[in-house]
Write an enzyme that holds these catalytic residues in place. Structure first.
Site, mmCIF file in Angstrom:
data_model
loop_
_atom_site.group_PDB
_atom_site.id
_atom_site.type_symbol
_atom_site.label_atom_id
_atom_site.label_comp_id
_atom_site.label_asym_id
_atom_site.label_seq_id
_atom_site.Cartn_x
_atom_site.Cartn_y
_atom_site.Cartn_z
ATOM 1 C CG ASN A 197 -0.491 -0.353 2.495
ATOM 2 O OD1 ASN A 197 0.559 -0.972 2.612
ATOM 3 N ND2 ASN A 197 -1.201 0.029 3.536
ATOM 4 C CD GLU A 215 -1.191 4.836 4.615
ATOM 5 O OE1 GLU A 215 -0.672 5.668 5.386
ATOM 6 O OE2 GLU A 215 -1.924 3.898 4.999
ATOM 7 C CD GLU A 265 -5.735 -5.714 -1.364
ATOM 8 O OE1 GLU A 265 -5.244 -4.568 -1.257
ATOM 9 O OE2 GLU A 265 -6.277 -6.296 -0.425
ATOM 10 C CB CYS A 282 -10.979 -2.527 0.938
ATOM 11 S SG CYS A 282 -10.460 -1.971 -0.696
ATOM 12 C CB CYS A 342 -8.941 -4.506 -3.157
ATOM 13 S SG CYS A 342 -7.910 -3.027 -3.173
HETATM 14 N N1 THU Z 1 -5.264 -1.371 2.668
HETATM 15 C C1 THU Z 1 -4.772 -2.188 1.680
HETATM 16 O O1 THU Z 1 -3.658 -1.970 1.191
HETATM 17 N N2 THU Z 1 -5.528 -3.234 1.247
HETATM 18 C C2 THU Z 1 -6.758 -3.555 1.763
HETATM 19 O O2 THU Z 1 -7.431 -4.404 1.227
HETATM 20 C C3 THU Z 1 -7.241 -2.870 2.975
HETATM 21 C C4 THU Z 1 -6.583 -1.548 3.246
HETATM 22 C C5 THU Z 1 -4.436 -0.249 3.116
HETATM 23 C C6 THU Z 1 -4.863 1.087 2.592
HETATM 24 C C7 THU Z 1 -4.305 2.011 3.658
HETATM 25 O O3 THU Z 1 -2.970 2.319 3.336
HETATM 26 C C8 THU Z 1 -4.316 1.222 4.929
HETATM 27 O O4 THU Z 1 -4.490 -0.159 4.528
HETATM 28 C C9 THU Z 1 -5.420 1.598 5.886
HETATM 29 O O5 THU Z 1 -6.648 1.632 5.241
#
Ligand code: THU
Length: 309
Positions: A218, A220, A231, A261, A264
């Site tokens: 991920n 940010e 993902e 989520c 994704c």
């Molecule tokens: N996050 C993911 O990378 N994948 C998911 O399926 C759930 C959430 C990340 C996004 C963000 O950087 C952090 O988790 C908190 O939401």
């Protein structure tokens, strides 16, 4: 015919010699060593396995048991099988393949409890307690639960070693490929997460690319909605490597159970199918494996845009 019933407990056994000594000291009797092979068949309700035992008749065992990390009741029916090879072929042809579990079982008996000291191929050492209820025992099987509780204390079976699943499920779970798990862990460590501090790593396998894995973390952003999930990053890597289909997914985070989520799930479904396995991982490995179809039923896809009018 009513099924037979028992109360069961299964636990990882870090010290089988100590467990054996404690059982003997408590009065358990030695009842031999068995070499068993259980072939499981996918079935719509309960579980079905063919048990073959060296030097003994094969049996088909149909049973129902809750998956709980505690002593639980199992009801079962056992049928003799004179021709196990033919039965396996017939069931595989109609039901498909399930896992095969091989084990060496040292059997001890105490009261009406069978104590199994199992060495399971690929899974190591386990202790299993089975208190077999006599026909007509009250529905709560209180006497059997009491004996299991007593033996659990005597054999020093620790809470954290008790498992909810059967050997077949444990084998399937352990079977998640190490390269995906290792890849997800590396990617997780590289996540750019200055705001949430929540590291997520994803590893994808692509169709026709058995050896390679595609990683994502991920990313940010100070403008929070610009954040990209792990993902999405991994899907980008897979596409950039020249692939089009996803066959297996591992998602990892240091949280009790990471699940992709909603957005994704939709992203994955563009390139994967409802049967694609998604391994939900903690840093140590797979905690649960589900299918994409279970995560995202009634998916909106390209077919959903076909017009009926
Ligand atoms: N996050 C993911 O990378 N994948 C998911 O399926 C759930 C959430 C990340 C996004 C963000 O950087 C952090 O988790 C908190 O939401």
């Amino acid at each position: 015919m009513q099924p037979a019933r028992n109360v069961e407990l299964k636990a990882h056994d870090p010290d089988p010699a100590a467990t054996h000594a404690a059982a003997r000291a408590h009065g358990a009797q030695e009842a031999g060593t068995l070499h068993q092979r259980d072939t499981y068949f996918p079935v719509p309700a309960g579980r079905l396995k063919l048990r073959e035992e060296r030097g003994a008749t094969a049996h088909l065992i149909a049973y129902a048991r809750a998956d709980a990390a505690a002593a639980r009741t199992s009801s079962y029916r056992i049928v003799e099988v004179p021709d196990p090879a033919a039965l396996t072929a017939a069931l595989r042809a109609t039901h498909g393949d399930g896992p095969v579990v091989e084990k060496t079982r040292r059997l001890l008996r105490w009261e009406n409890v069978r104590i199994h000291l199992d060495e399971v191929t690929g899974l190591g050492h386990w202790v299993e307690l089975e208190a077999v209820a006599p026909p007509g025992a009250p529905p709560d099987l209180a006497a059997e639960h009491a004996r299991i509780a007593e033996l659990r204390t005597v054999l020093r079976i620790r809470d954290e070693h008790v498992v909810a699943e059967g050997y077949a499920q444990l084998l399937v779970r352990r079977g998640a490929p190490q390269d995906l798990i290792d890849g997800a862990r590396v990617a997780m460590g590289r996540a750019y997460v200055p705001y949430s501090h929540f590291h997520v790593g994803v590893a994808l396998r692509a169709s026709g690319d058995a050896a390679g894995v595609h990683l994502g973390a991920n990313v940010e952003n100070a403008a929070y909605p610009q954040t990209q999930c792990a993902e999405a990053s991994a899907i980008g890597a897979l596409i950039a490597a020249g692939h089009r289909r996803i066959t297996e997914v591992a998602v990892m985070a240091d949280t009790p159970l990471i699940t992709p989520c909603g957005g994704c799930r939709q992203r994955l479904s563009e390139l994967a199918g409802p049967d694609t396995p998604v391994h939900l991982c903690g840093p140590e490995g797979v905690r649960q494996t589900v299918t994409l179809g279970a995560l995202l039923p009634l998916t909106f896809d390209a077919h959903a845009m076909e017009q009926t009018g």
